[in-house]
Design a protein around this motif. Structure first.
Motif, PDB file in Angstrom:
ATOM      1  N   UNK A 182       0.808  -1.226   0.000  1.00 60.48           N
ATOM      2  CA  UNK A 182       0.000   0.000   0.000  1.00 60.48           C
ATOM      3  C   UNK A 182       0.837   1.268   0.000  1.00 60.48           C
ATOM      4  N   UNK A 183       2.044   1.211   0.555  1.00 54.47           N
ATOM      5  CA  UNK A 183       2.886   2.407   0.586  1.00 54.47           C
ATOM      6  C   UNK A 183       3.201   2.892  -0.832  1.00 54.47           C
ATOM      7  N   UNK A 212      -8.624  -9.675  -6.648  1.00 54.40           N
ATOM      8  CA  UNK A 212      -9.578  -8.571  -6.723  1.00 54.40           C
ATOM      9  C   UNK A 212      -9.567  -7.754  -5.427  1.00 54.40           C
ATOM     10  N   UNK A 213      -9.400  -8.433  -4.312  1.00 57.50           N
ATOM     11  CA  UNK A 213      -9.349  -7.749  -3.019  1.00 57.50           C
ATOM     12  C   UNK A 213      -8.206  -6.743  -2.970  1.00 57.50           C
ATOM     13  N   UNK A 214      -7.028  -7.141  -3.471  1.00 61.47           N
ATOM     14  CA  UNK A 214      -5.871  -6.238  -3.462  1.00 61.47           C
ATOM     15  C   UNK A 214      -6.113  -5.027  -4.363  1.00 61.47           C
ATOM     16  N   UNK A 218      -6.296  -1.075  -2.943  1.00 63.50           N
ATOM     17  CA  UNK A 218      -5.464   0.048  -3.391  1.00 63.50           C
ATOM     18  C   UNK A 218      -6.330   1.201  -3.900  1.00 63.50           C
ATOM     19  N   UNK A 219      -7.446   0.863  -4.561  1.00 65.91           N
ATOM     20  CA  UNK A 219      -8.361   1.912  -5.020  1.00 65.91           C
ATOM     21  C   UNK A 219      -9.011   2.623  -3.833  1.00 65.91           C
ATOM     22  N   UNK A 220      -9.453   1.856  -2.845  1.00 68.25           N
ATOM     23  CA  UNK A 220     -10.118   2.413  -1.672  1.00 68.25           C
ATOM     24  C   UNK A 220      -9.183   3.298  -0.868  1.00 68.25           C
ATOM     25  N   UNK A 225      -8.394   5.191  -9.666  1.00 68.36           N
ATOM     26  CA  UNK A 225      -8.669   4.037 -10.536  1.00 68.36           C
ATOM     27  C   UNK A 225      -7.517   3.053 -10.431  1.00 68.36           C
ATOM     28  N   UNK A 226      -7.829   1.773 -10.394  1.00 76.64           N
ATOM     29  CA  UNK A 226      -6.802   0.729 -10.380  1.00 76.64           C
ATOM     30  C   UNK A 226      -7.133  -0.292 -11.458  1.00 76.64           C
ATOM     31  N   UNK A 227      -6.143  -0.630 -12.261  1.00 77.63           N
ATOM     32  CA  UNK A 227      -6.305  -1.580 -13.357  1.00 77.63           C
ATOM     33  C   UNK A 227      -5.386  -2.776 -13.121  1.00 77.63           C
TER      34      UNK A 227
END
Length: 297
Positions: A182-183, A212-214, A218-220, A225-227
């Motif tokens: 996350x950093x 999907x959780x990861x 990161x988006x939350x 946006x995360x792809x």
């Protein structure tokens, strides 16, 4: 009609990877052509290699390919398939980017640099020029029920954050295992990124449990946006992948998701979604850096 300058046409290509590099490059080119196909009369000229002008059809379009799109994730084949950058693979993708006038995040390829090999993501602008190169920072060393993996035996680690600009969009890059940290994602958000793209090839155990959780986490965390761009699954492969490429919105919502098969995800994104999420819950202003600035001490 021209696209809004705040819009980005995102296309994620989930392709099946073979053991033959030439076949993989041909498939990548074919799927890119398929992904941008349209009844627009100009497309026939582009596909035939006769582009004479750029069209609004492809304005601010970003194609994303998966991790190791040009060769198999097979430790015994990494050195054999490793290339210099620029090299044959980047030359081929650069020509496609220039032909269609699109941005391309070319997943990742094994890059040789001196005696070292890196897992490297290369980005091309609409003129086919390399504008960014990200070397995977975090190595996937794990002892799982399905097998033991030790990427640090094969790859050297990158040590730099990498961003590029696509119109108004600032995009950060990571590769696969980078998504677990996350950093790194927060550093990108603090640098002003609106999106982070992770070409990845999660295996079956961690894919089902964490993929999907990861991406959503990161988006939350960063209202971004995360792809996640993955290869399609090949059950006979020595390394069956989870697949399930996905696009996550800045509200951590799943906007689009593939299954395990070869597929193409298309979505028009707008910067307003990022702005709105950050206005509604202003996390950047609420961060207590005075309390956790020394987290690593």
């Amino acid at each position: 009609m021209s696209a809004s300058t705040s819009e980005l046409r995102l296309i994620v290509i989930q392709m099946q990877i073979s053991y033959h590099k030439g076949t993989n490059l041909t498939l990548a080119a074919d799927l890119i052509k398929q992904a941008v196909s349209s009844p627009d009369a100009m497309v026939a000229d582009i596909v035939n290699g006769q582009r004479t002008s750029r069209s609004d059809l492809f304005s601010n379009t970003l194609i994303v390919l998966p991790e190791f799109f040009n060769s198999p994730y097979d430790f015994g084949k990494i050195a054999e398939n490793a290339e210099h950058i620029p090299g044959p693979t980047t030359d081929a993708i650069g020509k496609i980017a220039d032909l269609f006038g699109i941005y391309v995040i070319a997943g990742s390829i094994p890059e040789v640099d001196g005696k070292l090999i890196y897992n490297t993501c290369v980005v091309f602008d609409p003129n086919g020029k390399i504008v960014a190169k990200h070397r995977k920072m975090h190595m996937f060393d794990a002892d799982l029920p399905g097998g033991r993996y030790c990427e640090s035996d094969v790859f050297a680690s990158g040590s730099s954050f990498t961003t590029f600009q696509a119109g108004e969009w600032k995009v950060g890059l990571g590769v696969c295992h980078d998504v677990r940290f996350p950093e790194m994602a927060t550093a990108y958000a603090l640098q002003g990124c609106h999106m982070i793209v992770y070409p990845s090839a999660f295996e079956m155990v961690t894919g089902k449990a964490h993929w999907k959780l990861a991406l959503q986490a990161r988006a939350l965390d960063n209202q971004i946006y995360v792809v996640g761009a993955a290869p399609a699954r090949h059950d006979a492969s020595a390394y069956p992948v989870w697949g399930h490429s996905a696009l996550i919105g800045p509200w951590a919502d799943v906007i689009a998701e593939a299954d395990e098969k070869e597929s193409i995800l298309r979505q028009v994104l707008d910067l307003d979604a990022v702005r709105n999420a950050r206005q509604q819950i202003p996390l950047a202003k609420q961060r207590r850096t005075d309390c956790y600035r020394n987290i690593n001490q």
